[in-house]
Design a protein around this motif. Structure first.
Motif, PDB file in Angstrom:
ATOM      1  N   LEU A 158      11.246   6.410   0.770  1.00  0.00           N
ATOM      2  CA  LEU A 158       9.965   6.187   1.437  1.00  0.00           C
ATOM      3  C   LEU A 158       9.410   4.797   1.184  1.00  0.00           C
ATOM      4  CD1 LEU A 158       8.149   9.616   0.850  1.00  0.00           C
ATOM      5  CD2 LEU A 158       9.414   8.840   2.866  1.00  0.00           C
ATOM      6  N   GLY A 159      10.082   4.008   0.348  1.00  0.00           N
ATOM      7  CA  GLY A 159       9.613   2.658   0.055  1.00  0.00           C
ATOM      8  C   GLY A 159       9.803   1.730   1.248  1.00  0.00           C
ATOM      9  N   LEU A 160       8.949   0.727   1.344  1.00  0.00           N
ATOM     10  CA  LEU A 160       9.036  -0.262   2.412  1.00  0.00           C
ATOM     11  C   LEU A 160       9.199  -1.652   1.807  1.00  0.00           C
ATOM     12  CD1 LEU A 160       6.208   0.876   4.878  1.00  0.00           C
ATOM     13  CD2 LEU A 160       8.658   1.298   5.059  1.00  0.00           C
ATOM     14  N   HIS A 161       9.971  -2.506   2.510  1.00  0.00           N
ATOM     15  CA  HIS A 161      10.176  -3.873   2.064  1.00  0.00           C
ATOM     16  C   HIS A 161      10.132  -4.800   3.267  1.00  0.00           C
ATOM     17  CE1 HIS A 161      11.310  -2.401  -1.909  1.00  0.00           C
ATOM     18  NE2 HIS A 161      11.995  -1.473  -1.272  1.00  0.00           N
ATOM     19  N   PRO A 162       9.498  -5.965   3.134  1.00  0.00           N
ATOM     20  CA  PRO A 162       9.376  -6.885   4.272  1.00  0.00           C
ATOM     21  C   PRO A 162      10.731  -7.219   4.875  1.00  0.00           C
ATOM     22  CG  PRO A 162       7.960  -7.597   2.480  1.00  0.00           C
ATOM     23  CD  PRO A 162       8.803  -6.476   1.934  1.00  0.00           C
ATOM     24  N   HIS A 163      10.782  -7.281   6.190  1.00  0.00           N
ATOM     25  CA  HIS A 163      12.038  -7.471   6.914  1.00  0.00           C
ATOM     26  C   HIS A 163      11.734  -8.243   8.195  1.00  0.00           C
ATOM     27  CE1 HIS A 163      14.867  -6.302  10.104  1.00  0.00           C
ATOM     28  NE2 HIS A 163      15.768  -6.132   9.152  1.00  0.00           N
ATOM     29  N   ASN A 207       0.824  -1.206   0.000  1.00  0.00           N
ATOM     30  CA  ASN A 207       0.000   0.000   0.000  1.00  0.00           C
ATOM     31  C   ASN A 207       0.863   1.262   0.000  1.00  0.00           C
ATOM     32  OD1 ASN A 207      -2.288  -1.583   0.066  1.00  0.00           O
ATOM     33  ND2 ASN A 207      -2.587  -1.408   2.275  1.00  0.00           N
ATOM     34  N   ARG A 208       1.925   1.256   0.804  1.00  0.00           N
ATOM     35  CA  ARG A 208       2.779   2.442   0.868  1.00  0.00           C
ATOM     36  C   ARG A 208       3.542   2.623  -0.437  1.00  0.00           C
ATOM     37  NH1 ARG A 208       4.806   5.775   4.805  1.00  0.00           N
ATOM     38  NH2 ARG A 208       6.846   6.700   4.398  1.00  0.00           N
ATOM     39  N   VAL A 250       7.219  -4.366 -10.415  1.00  0.00           N
ATOM     40  CA  VAL A 250       8.660  -4.327 -10.182  1.00  0.00           C
ATOM     41  C   VAL A 250       8.972  -3.766  -8.806  1.00  0.00           C
ATOM     42  CG1 VAL A 250      10.815  -3.259 -10.927  1.00  0.00           C
ATOM     43  CG2 VAL A 250       9.260  -4.218 -12.620  1.00  0.00           C
ATOM     44  N   GLY A 251       8.196  -2.804  -8.363  1.00  0.00           N
ATOM     45  CA  GLY A 251       8.450  -2.190  -7.066  1.00  0.00           C
ATOM     46  C   GLY A 251       7.707  -2.849  -5.923  1.00  0.00           C
ATOM     47  N   SER A 252       7.111  -4.015  -6.167  1.00  0.00           N
ATOM     48  CA  SER A 252       6.322  -4.674  -5.141  1.00  0.00           C
ATOM     49  C   SER A 252       7.225  -5.197  -4.036  1.00  0.00           C
ATOM     50  CB  SER A 252       5.531  -5.832  -5.744  1.00  0.00           C
ATOM     51  OG  SER A 252       6.410  -6.879  -6.111  1.00  0.00           O
ATOM     52  N   GLY A 300       6.099   4.827  -4.267  1.00  0.00           N
ATOM     53  CA  GLY A 300       7.124   4.121  -5.026  1.00  0.00           C
ATOM     54  C   GLY A 300       7.944   3.232  -4.121  1.00  0.00           C
ATOM     55  N   GLY A 301       8.429   2.129  -4.667  1.00  0.00           N
ATOM     56  CA  GLY A 301       9.142   1.154  -3.852  1.00  0.00           C
ATOM     57  C   GLY A 301      10.646   1.298  -3.866  1.00  0.00           C
ATOM     58  N   GLN A 302      11.207   2.174  -4.726  1.00  0.00           N
ATOM     59  CA  GLN A 302      12.657   2.267  -4.842  1.00  0.00           C
ATOM     60  C   GLN A 302      13.262   3.435  -4.074  1.00  0.00           C
ATOM     61  OE1 GLN A 302      12.626  -1.012  -6.365  1.00  0.00           O
ATOM     62  NE2 GLN A 302      14.626  -0.093  -6.610  1.00  0.00           N
TER      63      GLN A 302
END
Length: 227
Positions: free
Chosen positions: A52-57, A41-42, A212-214, A47-49
């Motif tokens: 401000l992008g978030l990635h599971p961790h 959602n964020r 791609v930015g998922s 944008g995922g790159q």
């Protein structure tokens, strides 16, 4: 959550109806799904790159496996497992929260530059051979690491390596081109400045419908040494 309650996979905590109790394996999976959705959602908004992008961790190996390892009935793709911990050193010894916050605020530009450059590397690994991906960002990463190390020396902080493993799913284009199955026999070592980065072949679960930015493009497992 209602489905989990109906199937009796979880139950309400007797002293707190708003809390659910379930097995650790199930709760890890539920949290992983929620983290995926929050990040998606964020990233759809910002944008995922970028910064401000978030990635599971996660720092829980079992939770990482349930979110990324191949399982029957789900589509799996070839990928890379990259140890980027050396690129993100942490202060050694005891350090006050105030000093840490002051460092983050004073050197925001240096931190963001390094973070974005590493994201560019991971993004490139989805489509390129590791040698080409590292070559593309080699100069930027070395400069960003040097800037951050210089900032730490200015604040008299000693930085030490931590372990951060990233699972990177390759795209259909890369798989069709023979990557990473034929790109490396097992693993490779790339040296950026004086920093060694390990890359190994990997099989990972991946939702091809993602952009791609998922958040499912790459996942982090942060292994912290604990006493």
């Amino acid at each position: 959550m209602r489905n989990l309650l109906r199937r009796e996979l979880v139950y309400q905590h007797p002293d707190s109806p708003n809390r659910l109790v379930g097995s650790p394996a199930l709760m890890h999976l539920v949290v992983s799904i929620i983290a995926d959705q929050i990040a998606a959602n964020r990233n759809a908004r910002f944008g995922g790159q970028g910064p401000l992008g978030l990635h599971p961790h996660t720092d829980v190996p079992s939770a990482h496996r349930m979110g990324a390892d191949p399982i029957p009935g789900r589509e799996n793709v070839a990928g890379w497992k990259v140890d980027i911990g050396a690129l993100f050193p942490v202060p050694q010894g005891d350090i006050s929260i105030g000093d840490l916050v002051a460092f983050r605020e004073r050197y925001t530009d240096e931190r963001v530059r390094l973070m974005v450059t590493v994201q560019d590397l991971l993004h490139s690994l989805r489509n390129l051979h590791p040698n080409d991906a590292f070559l593309r960002v080699k100069h930027e990463i070395e400069e960003a690491v040097r800037d951050l190390q210089g900032a730490a020396r200015a604040r008299k902080l000693t930085l030490v390596k931590q372990s951060v493993a990233v699972t990177v799913a390759t795209t259909a284009v890369a798989v069709a081109a023979g990557l990473p199955e034929t790109a490396l026999p097992a693993s490779a070592l790339t040296v950026l400045g004086n920093i060694a980065v390990n890359v190994a072949t990997n099989q990972t679960r991946y939702d091809r419908s993602g952009s791609v930015g998922s958040p499912s493009a790459y996942r982090y497992l942060h292994r912290v040494q604990k006493q």
